[in-house]
Design an enzyme around this catalytic site. Structure first.
Site, PDB file in Angstrom:
ATOM      1  NE  ARG A  70      11.660   0.279   3.232  1.00 45.86           N
ATOM      2  CZ  ARG A  70      12.045   0.749   2.062  1.00 45.86           C
ATOM      3  NH1 ARG A  70      13.186   0.422   1.577  1.00 45.86           N
ATOM      4  NH2 ARG A  70      11.268   1.570   1.388  1.00 45.86           N
ATOM      5  CB  THR A  71       8.189  -2.962   7.989  1.00 44.23           C
ATOM      6  OG1 THR A  71       9.115  -1.872   8.004  1.00 44.23           O
ATOM      7  CG2 THR A  71       8.068  -3.520   9.382  1.00 44.23           C
ATOM      8  CE  LYS A  98     -17.983  -5.480   4.234  1.00 47.58           C
ATOM      9  NZ  LYS A  98     -18.245  -6.916   4.274  1.00 47.58           N
ATOM     10  NE  ARG A 120       4.793   0.178   9.676  1.00 46.97           N
ATOM     11  CZ  ARG A 120       5.835   0.505   8.909  1.00 46.97           C
ATOM     12  NH1 ARG A 120       5.649   1.043   7.738  1.00 46.97           N
ATOM     13  NH2 ARG A 120       7.059   0.278   9.321  1.00 46.97           N
ATOM     14  CG  HIS A 148       9.882   0.794  13.178  1.00 48.13           C
ATOM     15  ND1 HIS A 148       9.711  -0.587  13.167  1.00 48.13           N
ATOM     16  CD2 HIS A 148       9.942   1.172  11.878  1.00 48.13           C
ATOM     17  CE1 HIS A 148       9.674  -0.986  11.907  1.00 48.13           C
ATOM     18  NE2 HIS A 148       9.818   0.053  11.111  1.00 48.13           N
TER      19      HIS A 148
HETATM   20  C1  NCD Z   1      10.085   3.814   8.464  1.00 50.48           C
HETATM   21  C2  NCD Z   1       8.730   3.716   9.091  1.00 50.48           C
HETATM   22  O1  NCD Z   1       7.744   3.435   8.443  1.00 50.48           O
HETATM   23  O2  NCD Z   1       8.707   3.945  10.283  1.00 50.48           O
HETATM   24  N1  NCD Z   1      10.353   2.929   7.465  1.00 50.48           N
HETATM   25  C3  NCD Z   1      10.601   1.613   7.761  1.00 50.48           C
HETATM   26  O3  NCD Z   1       9.902   0.972   8.500  1.00 50.48           O
HETATM   27  N2  NCD Z   1      11.701   1.074   7.227  1.00 50.48           N
HETATM   28  C4  NCD Z   1      10.539   5.177   8.247  1.00 50.48           C
HETATM   29  C5  NCD Z   1       9.767   6.072   7.331  1.00 50.48           C
HETATM   30  O4  NCD Z   1       8.623   5.834   6.983  1.00 50.48           O
HETATM   31  O5  NCD Z   1      10.351   7.103   6.973  1.00 50.48           O
END
Ligand code: NCD
Length: 327
Positions: A70-71, A98, A120, A148
């Site tokens: 989703r992110t 690599k 991320r 986050h």
């Molecule tokens: C979370 C994350 O990846 O930090 N999910 C998200 O971004 N909606 C939480 C999770 O992975 O549990």
């Protein structure tokens, strides 16, 4: 509309969004600014053609070293609705495999002329390191157990949408606090807006010290639920656990899962939230996630407008966004 100023000449205070503290010395005011812009981008998202030219000519690259559904899609949708160009960097098909170093990767990406890097990574601090090297704006889309921030902003927006201002509200965060960047950013944002936060978890899933955390700690979820306005559930982050921290998932569910019986203890107005991905049957019963007061789908929907607001604050011309439709 005039063309936005190049990244290096950006106006405004927000240069990167690495954590909630970046929203300024007055975090509540910073969040209010994001919420205000989000309102107008929610309106854009509801149009027949949900697109505006606000970031035309800008390029946003997603750099995801860790899995995400989703992110990543949410940032990409947000950038596209602002007419920015998007690039996707997927680690499994890149030269990182690599052995290319992070610094060289960033240099390569920047040489292509990008304006924002959405990152991320499994290690805390990587987005800050990238921000140190890069001249583009850097947005943290989740770093290790650390932060986050856009998740926290979309959660604030969703709560405000349903319950009004957060001030004085009781928010209970349940589950794997120790490994959760969502919990850390949310605690910072919720408390900055004047909410009371209680964390509920087995001692092994709390950080070793909660000193300096502006939260109450409880171990009996049943006792806390009746006075709760928002019950926020976290996923059991098994990928971050190096040892067995709970006897079994079944035992965890029995004590800390939001089962049907527990959800019945919540006040009628109380919201049930989860950042996703959900483990139905573990931290939340399958049917509880479908209750009318479960706003998990709203969180995802609002995520796009919130990320539009963040991208606009970082990359926009610094002038007020006028709401022009796409030309
Ligand atoms: C979370 C994350 O990846 O930090 N999910 C998200 O971004 N909606 C939480 C999770 O992975 O549990």
């Amino acid at each position: 509309m005039t063309r936005p100023a190049p990244a290096s000449h950006r106006h405004g205070a927000l240069r990167n969004l690495l954590g909630i503290a970046d929203l300024g010395p007055d975090i509540a005011a910073g969040i209010a600014e994001v919420m205000r812009l989000t309102d107008s981008f929610v309106e854009v998202s509801e149009r027949a053609i949900p697109k505006v030219p606000a970031l035309r000519g800008r390029t946003v690259v997603s750099l995801f070293f860790e899995d995400s559904t989703r992110t990543r899609l949410s940032f990409e949708t947000a950038a596209k609705r602002l007419s920015a160009d998007t690039m996707n960097f997927s680690v499994s098909t890149s030269s990182v495999k690599k052995g290319e170093s992070l610094r060289d990767t960033i240099e390569t990406i920047e040489a292509m002329g990008v304006d924002a890097i959405v990152v991320r990574h499994a290690s805390a601090g990587v987005p800050r390191q990238i921000a140190h090297w890069a001249s583009s704006a850097v947005i943290n889309a989740g770093d290790g157990w650390h932060e986050h921030p856009t998740q926290a902003l979309l959660d604030c927006y969703t709560i405000r949408q349903h319950l009004g201002e957060l001030s004085g509200r009781h928010i209970t965060i349940v589950g794997d606090i120790k490994h959760s960047r969502v919990a850390r950013s949310n605690i910072a944002a919720f408390t900055a807006l004047g909410a009371d936060v209680t964390v509920v978890a087995p001692p092994t899933l709390l950080p070793p010290s909660l000193e300096g955390w502006p939260v109450k700690v409880a171990h009996d979820l049943d006792a806390v639920l009746p006075g709760t306005d928002v019950c926020y559930l976290l996923r059991m982050q098994r990928e971050r656990m190096t040892e067995a921290l709970i006897p079994s998932l079944r035992e965890y569910t029995a004590r800390y899962g939001l089962t049907e019986e527990r959800a019945d203890r919540l006040a009628e107005h109380a919201l049930i939230m989860h950042p996703g991905p959900m483990n139905r049957g573990v931290e939340i019963a399958a049917d509880v996630a479908e209750r009318p007061n479960a706003v998990i789908v709203d969180q995802v929907r609002n995520g796009v407008a919130v990320r539009m607001a963040v991208l606009f604050l970082l990359l926009g011309s610094g002038t007020e966004w006028g709401g022009e439709p796409d030309a």
